[in-house]
Design a protein around this motif. Sequence first.
Motif, short mmCIF file in Angstrom:
data_model
loop_
_atom_site.label_atom_id
_atom_site.label_comp_id
_atom_site.label_asym_id
_atom_site.label_seq_id
_atom_site.Cartn_x
_atom_site.Cartn_y
_atom_site.Cartn_z
N ALA A 59 0.83 -1.20 0.00
CA ALA A 59 0.00 0.00 0.00
C ALA A 59 0.87 1.26 0.00
O ALA A 59 0.59 2.22 -0.73
N LYS A 60 1.93 1.26 0.81
CA LYS A 60 2.84 2.43 0.86
C LYS A 60 3.53 2.64 -0.47
O LYS A 60 3.70 3.78 -0.93
N ASN A 61 3.95 1.54 -1.11
CA ASN A 61 4.60 1.66 -2.42
C ASN A 61 3.65 2.25 -3.45
O ASN A 61 4.02 3.14 -4.22
N ILE A 62 2.41 1.76 -3.46
CA ILE A 62 1.41 2.26 -4.41
C ILE A 62 1.20 3.76 -4.22
O ILE A 62 1.19 4.53 -5.18
N GLU A 63 1.05 4.17 -2.96
CA GLU A 63 0.81 5.58 -2.67
C GLU A 63 1.99 6.44 -3.11
O GLU A 63 1.80 7.56 -3.62
N SER A 64 3.21 5.93 -2.94
CA SER A 64 4.41 6.68 -3.36
C SER A 64 4.44 6.84 -4.87
O SER A 64 4.76 7.92 -5.39
N TYR A 65 4.12 5.77 -5.60
CA TYR A 65 4.16 5.83 -7.06
C TYR A 65 3.03 6.71 -7.60
O TYR A 65 3.22 7.49 -8.55
N MET A 66 1.83 6.59 -6.99
CA MET A 66 0.71 7.43 -7.41
C MET A 66 1.01 8.91 -7.19
O MET A 66 0.67 9.75 -8.02
N LYS A 67 1.68 9.20 -6.09
CA LYS A 67 2.02 10.59 -5.77
C LYS A 67 2.89 11.20 -6.85
O LYS A 67 2.70 12.35 -7.24
N VAL A 68 3.85 10.42 -7.35
CA VAL A 68 4.73 10.92 -8.41
C VAL A 68 3.92 11.26 -9.66
O VAL A 68 4.10 12.32 -10.27
N LEU A 69 3.02 10.36 -10.06
CA LEU A 69 2.20 10.63 -11.25
C LEU A 69 1.26 11.81 -11.02
O LEU A 69 1.07 12.66 -11.91
N HIS A 70 0.67 11.87 -9.83
CA HIS A 70 -0.27 12.96 -9.54
C HIS A 70 0.42 14.32 -9.50
O HIS A 70 -0.17 15.34 -9.86
N MET A 71 1.69 14.33 -9.06
CA MET A 71 2.47 15.58 -9.07
C MET A 71 2.65 16.10 -10.50
O MET A 71 2.85 17.29 -10.72
N GLU A 72 2.59 15.19 -11.46
CA GLU A 72 2.70 15.55 -12.88
C GLU A 72 1.33 15.71 -13.53
O GLU A 72 1.22 15.82 -14.76
N ASN A 73 0.27 15.65 -12.69
CA ASN A 73 -1.11 15.75 -13.18
C ASN A 73 -1.44 14.62 -14.16
O ASN A 73 -2.14 14.82 -15.16
N LEU A 74 -0.93 13.42 -13.84
CA LEU A 74 -1.17 12.25 -14.67
C LEU A 74 -2.01 11.23 -13.88
O LEU A 74 -1.85 11.09 -12.67
N PRO A 75 -2.91 10.52 -14.56
CA PRO A 75 -3.77 9.52 -13.86
C PRO A 75 -3.00 8.25 -13.56
O PRO A 75 -1.95 7.97 -14.13
N ALA A 76 -3.55 7.47 -12.64
CA ALA A 76 -2.94 6.19 -12.25
C ALA A 76 -4.04 5.15 -12.08
O ALA A 76 -5.19 5.49 -11.81
N PRO A 77 -3.71 3.85 -12.23
CA PRO A 77 -4.69 2.80 -11.96
C PRO A 77 -5.20 2.89 -10.54
O PRO A 77 -4.48 3.34 -9.63
N SER A 78 -6.44 2.46 -10.30
CA SER A 78 -7.04 2.56 -8.97
C SER A 78 -6.91 1.24 -8.20
O SER A 78 -6.58 0.20 -8.77
N PHE A 79 -7.17 1.31 -6.89
CA PHE A 79 -7.11 0.12 -6.04
C PHE A 79 -8.20 -0.87 -6.43
O PHE A 79 -9.25 -0.50 -6.97
N LEU A 80 -7.94 -2.15 -6.11
CA LEU A 80 -8.89 -3.22 -6.41
C LEU A 80 -9.41 -3.90 -5.14
O LEU A 80 -10.02 -4.96 -5.21
N ASP A 81 -9.16 -3.28 -3.99
CA ASP A 81 -9.51 -3.90 -2.70
C ASP A 81 -10.99 -4.25 -2.58
O ASP A 81 -11.36 -5.22 -1.91
N ASP A 82 -11.84 -3.46 -3.24
CA ASP A 82 -13.28 -3.71 -3.14
C ASP A 82 -13.71 -4.98 -3.86
O ASP A 82 -14.86 -5.42 -3.71
N LEU A 83 -12.80 -5.58 -4.63
CA LEU A 83 -13.13 -6.81 -5.36
C LEU A 83 -12.88 -8.06 -4.52
O LEU A 83 -13.07 -9.17 -5.01
N VAL A 84 -12.46 -7.88 -3.26
CA VAL A 84 -12.28 -8.99 -2.32
C VAL A 84 -13.52 -9.09 -1.44
O VAL A 84 -13.94 -8.09 -0.85
N THR A 85 -14.12 -10.26 -1.34
CA THR A 85 -15.31 -10.44 -0.50
C THR A 85 -14.92 -10.52 0.97
O THR A 85 -13.74 -10.47 1.33
#
Length: 344
Positions: free
Chosen positions: A236-262
Amino acid sequence: MQTIKPIKLGTTKTSLKEKLGSAEMGKLWATYMGNSMSKCIISYYLQHVKDPDIRTLLENALKLCNEFMKITTEIFNKENFPIPIGFGKDDVNLGAPRLFEDEFYVHYLKYTAKAGMSIYNIAIPLVFRKDVKEFFIYCMNCTITLMEQIKELLMNKGFIIKPPIIPVPDKAEFVDSDFLNGFFGHVRPLHALEIAHFYDNIENNVTSKALIMAFAQVVKDEQIRELFEKGRDLTAKNIESYMKVLHMENLPAPSFLDDLVTKSTFSPFSDKVMLFHKVDMFSMKIRAFGNSIAVNGRHDIGLLYTKSFMKIGVFVEKAAKIMIEKGWMEQPPYAVDRKKLASE
């Protein structure tokens, strides 16, 4: 149209009579182990899938697992090579309740297809025996076809966004002196390869996080559960770090899939296969980080990947130690222990 001129050689240096070398043994062994694991996972997914298109995709993937294992077994038998134990009926409970929603299966197949392609892609230039080389080329071509089906389904059902769009360059040019800057001075925008690898790492990690979260939810052994929970938080921390880099460039990133677990807590898989699976997936992350570092230019991004690399390495080592302690880690083919021979 033929683009490569053939080379006519009088004799061939490889034949089916040639012994399997270390490259052939290692890659065939890894192929058998990985597909025996995938067979267990996909067989369970097929018990609950409702979407007919996703069912067909899973059936295609399972057919490839069975075929790759069959051909690998045939090659091993010809060489009197012991068939790996791998994983089987004792490692999956097909009657277990649903643990994932249908959409997750498609993301999972993309992740594991990437892992398979990595094995086959590296094997092709390494192996020399004709039948083994042709087998890995066949594996690669089949997996590419499956990957195209996966991508088409992901897009058509709106399950995924494409990698970010960036402007076409006005002209070809050379970099400035600030190209490597990341902490001080002018920090340039991300270039196309850096963006592509951030997208790929996020895509891999959101799938990995959902899977390890599900495994932590159902695993029986408390020591392994604790490790899975640490792996979940690390991912989770790695994902947030990578997303932050893309968001700083105003670029989209894939979203979490946690809601797909029952919310099921009944395990469909043995603790052994789940732990092996996470070692395998986290090891793939290490390879992905290496590829990402290789095309990166900025110092801050290099440091980010290096930290991720080190933390993932610690997880893999801890998981491997548990597997060894429990007698679950199967021995790959290995070289002769000359020192041991000398002492006998």
